[in-house]
Design a protein around this motif. Structure first.
Motif, mmCIF file in Angstrom:
data_model
loop_
_atom_site.group_PDB
_atom_site.id
_atom_site.type_symbol
_atom_site.label_atom_id
_atom_site.label_comp_id
_atom_site.label_asym_id
_atom_site.label_seq_id
_atom_site.Cartn_x
_atom_site.Cartn_y
_atom_site.Cartn_z
ATOM 1 N N MET A 13 0.919 -1.353 0.341
ATOM 2 C CA MET A 13 0.395 -0.048 0.207
ATOM 3 C C MET A 13 0.394 1.670 0.240
ATOM 4 O O MET A 13 1.117 0.733 0.360
ATOM 5 N N THR A 14 0.158 2.045 -0.684
ATOM 6 C CA THR A 14 1.372 3.849 0.015
ATOM 7 C C THR A 14 0.346 5.061 0.208
ATOM 8 O O THR A 14 -0.641 4.184 0.714
ATOM 9 N N GLY A 15 1.062 5.961 -0.013
ATOM 10 C CA GLY A 15 0.381 7.194 0.974
ATOM 11 C C GLY A 15 0.997 7.369 1.725
ATOM 12 O O GLY A 15 1.261 7.267 2.469
ATOM 13 N N ASN A 16 0.436 8.912 2.252
ATOM 14 C CA ASN A 16 2.398 9.480 3.105
ATOM 15 C C ASN A 16 0.932 9.158 4.630
ATOM 16 O O ASN A 16 -0.514 9.938 3.912
ATOM 17 N N GLY A 17 1.145 10.140 5.429
ATOM 18 C CA GLY A 17 1.046 9.755 6.867
ATOM 19 C C GLY A 17 -1.011 11.116 7.192
ATOM 20 O O GLY A 17 -1.307 10.472 7.852
ATOM 21 N N VAL A 18 -0.560 11.686 6.714
ATOM 22 C CA VAL A 18 -1.443 12.470 6.577
ATOM 23 C C VAL A 18 -2.578 12.653 4.973
ATOM 24 O O VAL A 18 -3.881 12.574 6.167
ATOM 25 N N ASP A 19 -2.946 11.673 5.090
ATOM 26 C CA ASP A 19 -3.682 10.890 3.989
ATOM 27 C C ASP A 19 -4.650 10.168 4.292
ATOM 28 O O ASP A 19 -5.999 10.073 4.533
ATOM 29 N N TRP A 20 -3.827 8.870 5.025
ATOM 30 C CA TRP A 20 -3.582 8.137 5.931
ATOM 31 C C TRP A 20 -5.166 8.637 7.522
ATOM 32 O O TRP A 20 -5.848 8.086 7.568
ATOM 33 N N ILE A 21 -4.112 9.292 7.852
ATOM 34 C CA ILE A 21 -5.531 10.376 8.997
ATOM 35 C C ILE A 21 -6.456 11.107 9.019
ATOM 36 O O ILE A 21 -7.717 10.856 9.125
ATOM 37 N N ALA A 22 -6.202 11.611 7.291
ATOM 38 C CA ALA A 22 -7.427 12.592 7.446
ATOM 39 C C ALA A 22 -8.691 11.358 6.558
ATOM 40 O O ALA A 22 -9.263 11.579 7.228
ATOM 41 N N LEU A 23 -8.175 9.439 6.054
ATOM 42 C CA LEU A 23 -9.577 9.552 5.627
ATOM 43 C C LEU A 23 -9.985 8.516 6.976
ATOM 44 O O LEU A 23 -10.372 8.144 7.079
ATOM 45 N N GLY A 24 -8.528 8.237 7.638
ATOM 46 C CA GLY A 24 -9.149 7.498 9.186
ATOM 47 C C GLY A 24 -9.845 8.165 10.323
ATOM 48 O O GLY A 24 -10.202 8.125 11.090
ATOM 49 N N LEU A 25 -10.106 9.911 9.557
ATOM 50 C CA LEU A 25 -11.865 10.671 10.371
ATOM 51 C C LEU A 25 -12.699 10.126 10.157
ATOM 52 O O LEU A 25 -13.447 10.485 10.838
ATOM 53 N N ILE A 26 -12.911 9.713 9.004
ATOM 54 C CA ILE A 26 -13.980 8.769 8.856
ATOM 55 C C ILE A 26 -14.632 7.276 9.440
ATOM 56 O O ILE A 26 -15.388 7.104 9.568
ATOM 57 N N THR A 27 -12.986 6.529 9.116
ATOM 58 C CA THR A 27 -13.285 5.034 8.829
ATOM 59 C C THR A 27 -12.992 4.944 10.822
ATOM 60 O O THR A 27 -14.459 3.393 10.777
ATOM 61 N N ALA A 28 -13.096 5.650 11.093
ATOM 62 C CA ALA A 28 -13.215 4.731 13.237
ATOM 63 C C ALA A 28 -14.386 5.115 13.649
ATOM 64 O O ALA A 28 -14.373 4.896 14.252
ATOM 65 N N GLU A 29 -15.410 5.488 13.112
ATOM 66 C CA GLU A 29 -16.993 6.129 13.408
ATOM 67 C C GLU A 29 -17.456 4.710 12.841
ATOM 68 O O GLU A 29 -18.462 4.691 12.978
ATOM 69 N N CYS A 30 -17.302 4.206 12.152
ATOM 70 C CA CYS A 30 -17.532 3.545 10.410
ATOM 71 C C CYS A 30 -16.684 2.233 9.710
ATOM 72 O O CYS A 30 -16.093 2.263 8.253
ATOM 73 N N PRO A 31 -15.592 1.312 11.054
ATOM 74 C CA PRO A 31 -14.683 0.902 10.659
ATOM 75 C C PRO A 31 -15.456 -0.317 9.200
ATOM 76 O O PRO A 31 -14.432 -0.705 8.677
ATOM 77 N N ARG A 32 -16.924 -0.360 9.199
ATOM 78 C CA ARG A 32 -16.911 -1.764 8.134
ATOM 79 C C ARG A 32 -16.879 -1.084 7.072
ATOM 80 O O ARG A 32 -17.004 -2.151 6.144
ATOM 81 N N ILE A 33 -16.786 0.342 6.304
ATOM 82 C CA ILE A 33 -16.872 0.369 5.311
ATOM 83 C C ILE A 33 -14.940 0.547 4.409
ATOM 84 O O ILE A 33 -14.264 0.776 3.647
ATOM 85 N N ILE A 34 -14.034 -0.148 5.943
ATOM 86 C CA ILE A 34 -12.574 -0.157 5.940
ATOM 87 C C ILE A 34 -11.993 -1.156 4.636
ATOM 88 O O ILE A 34 -11.579 -0.848 3.576
ATOM 89 N N PRO A 35 -12.514 -2.360 4.153
ATOM 90 C CA PRO A 35 -12.236 -3.530 3.441
ATOM 91 C C PRO A 35 -12.813 -2.859 2.090
ATOM 92 O O PRO A 35 -12.260 -2.665 1.262
ATOM 93 N N ARG A 36 -14.061 -2.489 1.932
ATOM 94 C CA ARG A 36 -14.938 -1.864 0.456
ATOM 95 C C ARG A 36 -14.014 -0.490 0.545
ATOM 96 O O ARG A 36 -13.393 -0.941 -1.230
ATOM 97 N N LEU A 37 -13.278 0.429 0.671
ATOM 98 C CA LEU A 37 -12.499 1.759 0.530
ATOM 99 C C LEU A 37 -10.916 0.919 0.137
ATOM 100 O O LEU A 37 -10.875 1.404 -0.597
#
Length: 366
Positions: A1-25
């Motif tokens: 997987m790629t991506g920088n830390g800030v991008d992962w944090i940004a997307l994690g702000l959403i998935t932390a409250e909705c982890p079930r969408i992580i596999p599809r994302l």
């Protein structure tokens, strides 16, 4: 997987409250930057509702991610994104890994061999003794103990592990919130030698749904999970189920069949979990090289293998050279109530001081 830390944090702000969408994302956007600049049509093809992706398309997410990293730096912490080299190796392979982990302490702790210990929030003296001593023995042999900073078994596991090694506390809140409050000092000690970790951003308060999410991280970080005391409806059994889904070893400490606190652990054993009566039972389930390292190491020296408390000294004195002593007679001689005596004897047995024979007879083992 790629991506920088800030991008992962940004997307994690959403998935932390909705982890079930992580596999599809992750299946659709291996690089978080692609998700952050995607279109509503692409998210629609992914099968996500508008409420699940509208914030992802907002440029404000990256601003919030920058704020999170600034707060982390101010308290001496850091965040690690899923695609970064320091991300926990085992956790990366669970079905729904957190896209970003916030850490206060040493993130290196999570890439050492980890064993999880969980259990009841209101344990018996027996359960407290088991958790603390098991954690002490495992940590003293090079294993990191992971738990959830909750009252009861979690707390005793953290305390025991810090006596001889390191521990990881996985939080169901942001790093700026300690739950329960009375464990604040414990959390500070853990961060000084091990690590506090969470997938929840700053400002996240303890919410009911956060703790099952946290539990999947405890099991996901661990090579094996030990349940010490749990009722049939305990959250610890949820953690055990998650561990099985993640292909982790699940072990349980047996208890009295009359105890509600042992009904869950006894059920796990009936279902196939390995019973734990000593630290070696846990180590034997680890991969070969780790198993051999831990089994061959000797933590306790003569000074450690000595009676500590007044109760232990009385029990030790009653187990003289006269042969095995039945537990009922020992309770009377040592003047220790039977429930407390069971915990004391378990502690002494785990440390190699006493040996139990069939029929609840005890002798010195030294």
């Amino acid at each position: 997987m790629t991506g920088n830390g800030v991008d992962w944090i940004a997307l994690g702000l959403i998935t932390a409250e909705c982890p079930r969408i992580i596999p599809r994302l992750l299946s659709f956007f291996p690089d978080p930057a692609d998700a952050l600049r995607s279109t509503p049509e692409e998210f629609g093809r992914l099968g996500l509702a508008e409420s699940q992706f509208k914030d992802i398309l907002s440029g404000a997410l990256l601003e919030r991610a920058d704020e999170e990293t600034g707060l982390l730096r101010s308290m001496g912490g850091r965040a690690v994104g899923l695609g970064e080299p320091d991300y926990p190796a085992l956790l990366k392979h669970i079905p729904d890994p957190p896209l970003a982990l916030y850490c206060l302490g040493d993130p290196g702790a999570w890439n050492e061999p980890v064993v999880g210990i969980v259990g009841a929030r209101k344990p018996s003296p027996y359960g407290r003794a088991v958790a603390e001593n098991l954690a002490r023995e495992l940590a003293g042999r090079g294993l990191v103990v992971a738990s959830g900073l909750a009252e009861g078994i979690d707390t005793r596991a953290h305390v025991g592990a810090m006596e001889t090694g390191r521990t990881i506390a996985v939080l169901g809140t942001g790093l700026d919130t300690c739950y329960p409050r009375q464990n604040r000092r414990l959390a500070e000690k853990i961060a000084a030698t091990g690590a506090l970790i969470t997938e929840f951003p700053f400002g996240s308060e303890p919410r009911g749904k956060h703790f099952p999410q946290r539990n999947r991280l405890i099991s996901g970080l661990s090579l094996a999970l030990v349940v010490v005391e749990a009722s049939l409806k305990s959250g610890s059994l949820i953690t055990a189920g998650l561990a099985l889904e993640q292909n982790r070893e699940v072990l349980a400490v047996p208890g009295a069949i009359t105890s509600t606190l042992s009904s869950g652990t006894n059920a796990l054993i009936q279902a196939g979990a390995k019973p734990v009566t000593r630290w070696q039972d846990v180590v034997e389930e680890l991969p070969g090289s780790l198993r051999n390292m831990a089994l061959e190491s000797e933590r306790c020296g003569p000074a450690e293998a000595a009676p500590r408390s007044g109760e232990e000294k009385r029990v030790w004195g009653c187990l003289g050279a006269g042969g095995p002593v039945h537990i009922d007679e020992l309770a009377s001689r040592a003047d220790v109530p039977l429930p407390d005596l069971l915990a004391v004897l378990l502690d002494m047995e785990l440390r190699g001081l006493v040996r139990q024979s069939p029929g609840k007879y005890y002798t010195r083992s030294l």
